[in-house]
Design a protein around this motif. Structure first.
Motif, short mmCIF file in Angstrom:
data_model
loop_
_atom_site.label_atom_id
_atom_site.label_comp_id
_atom_site.label_asym_id
_atom_site.label_seq_id
_atom_site.Cartn_x
_atom_site.Cartn_y
_atom_site.Cartn_z
N GLN A 9 23.09 51.68 15.78
CA GLN A 9 23.29 52.65 14.71
C GLN A 9 24.74 53.14 14.67
OE1 GLN A 9 20.45 55.81 15.21
NE2 GLN A 9 18.80 54.37 15.60
N MET A 10 25.37 53.24 15.81
CA MET A 10 26.73 53.76 15.90
C MET A 10 27.80 52.68 15.68
SD MET A 10 26.91 57.02 16.31
CE MET A 10 28.52 57.31 17.00
N MET A 11 27.43 51.40 15.65
CA MET A 11 28.42 50.33 15.55
C MET A 11 29.32 50.47 14.31
SD MET A 11 29.94 47.95 16.99
CE MET A 11 28.95 47.53 18.39
N PRO A 12 28.81 50.76 13.12
CA PRO A 12 29.72 50.93 11.99
C PRO A 12 30.72 52.07 12.20
CG PRO A 12 27.48 50.70 11.21
CD PRO A 12 27.42 50.82 12.70
N VAL A 13 30.26 53.15 12.82
CA VAL A 13 31.15 54.28 13.10
C VAL A 13 32.23 53.85 14.09
CG1 VAL A 13 31.27 56.62 14.04
CG2 VAL A 13 29.31 55.93 12.67
N PHE A 14 31.83 53.14 15.14
CA PHE A 14 32.80 52.66 16.12
C PHE A 14 33.86 51.78 15.45
CE2 PHE A 14 29.25 52.72 19.56
CZ PHE A 14 29.47 54.06 19.78
N GLN A 15 33.42 50.85 14.62
CA GLN A 15 34.35 49.93 13.98
C GLN A 15 35.33 50.65 13.06
OE1 GLN A 15 31.64 47.13 12.17
NE2 GLN A 15 31.60 45.83 13.99
N ILE A 16 34.84 51.62 12.30
CA ILE A 16 35.72 52.36 11.40
C ILE A 16 36.74 53.17 12.18
CG2 ILE A 16 35.80 54.25 9.73
CD1 ILE A 16 33.07 53.18 8.70
N VAL A 17 36.29 53.90 13.19
CA VAL A 17 37.20 54.75 13.98
C VAL A 17 38.21 53.90 14.74
CG1 VAL A 17 37.32 56.39 15.90
CG2 VAL A 17 35.57 56.66 14.14
N VAL A 38 37.08 55.62 23.26
CA VAL A 38 36.71 56.10 21.93
C VAL A 38 35.20 56.14 21.76
CG1 VAL A 38 36.77 55.51 19.47
CG2 VAL A 38 38.86 55.47 20.80
N ARG A 39 34.53 55.10 22.22
CA ARG A 39 33.07 55.06 22.09
C ARG A 39 32.40 56.14 22.93
NH1 ARG A 39 31.63 48.60 21.45
NH2 ARG A 39 32.96 48.34 19.60
N LEU A 40 32.91 56.36 24.13
CA LEU A 40 32.38 57.42 24.98
C LEU A 40 32.57 58.79 24.33
CD1 LEU A 40 31.12 57.96 27.80
CD2 LEU A 40 33.44 58.32 28.61
N PHE A 41 33.76 59.01 23.76
CA PHE A 41 34.03 60.27 23.07
C PHE A 41 33.08 60.48 21.89
CE2 PHE A 41 36.14 62.41 19.51
CZ PHE A 41 36.29 63.68 20.06
N ALA A 48 26.88 66.46 21.52
CA ALA A 48 27.25 67.87 21.40
C ALA A 48 26.73 68.46 20.09
CB ALA A 48 28.76 68.03 21.49
N ILE A 49 26.81 67.68 19.01
CA ILE A 49 26.27 68.15 17.73
C ILE A 49 24.77 68.36 17.85
CG2 ILE A 49 25.80 67.49 15.34
CD1 ILE A 49 28.56 66.09 15.35
N GLY A 50 24.08 67.41 18.46
CA GLY A 50 22.63 67.55 18.65
C GLY A 50 22.27 68.74 19.53
#
Length: 127
Positions: A9-17, A38-41, A48-50
């Protein structure tokens, strides 16, 4: 199930960032270290949001859904259909329906967002 699919689920976010930070252009060990940091952050940020919204997580998801999902389901497809280059098959009735769909999506998203924010600030739980 959600826990095990989180990396997917996070892969698109990782790639963009990573692309925005220029990590995708790096090579070797520097790229591997930067990617992991970056991925750990990002994972800690989402945790933290959750943790911050706690029992109001359902309301947080409702807020995201009211903004993003109404845009993806109603507004953007109709706008793309209105703005397409090949308008040879366009009809006035079809364009009117697209405009109605954009308006409906905007109103539905706004109403949902207002009710969600009202519940969120009233301290109701989203469960």
């Amino acid at each position: 199930g959600v826990f095990l699919t989180y990396p997917m689920q996070m892969m698109p976010v990782f790639q963009i960032v990573e692309g925005k930070l220029g990590i995708s252009k790096m090579e070797g060990r520097a790229k591997a270290c930067s990617t992991n940091i970056v991925r750990l952050f990002l994972v800690f940020l989402t945790c933290a949001i959750g943790a911050t919204v706690g029992d109001q997580f359902g309301l947080f998801l409702s807020l995201v859904g009211s903004v993003c999902c109404t845009s993806l389901a109603f507004i953007l497809p109709a706008l793309f259909h209105l703005r397409r280059e090949d308008r040879s098959t366009a009809t006035a009735r079809g364009d009117a329906f697209d405009r109605f769909t954009v308006g409906f999506g905007a109103v539905a998203g706004f109403v949902s967002m207002v009710f969600t924010l009202k519940s969120f600030f009233a301290g109701e739980s989203g469960g």
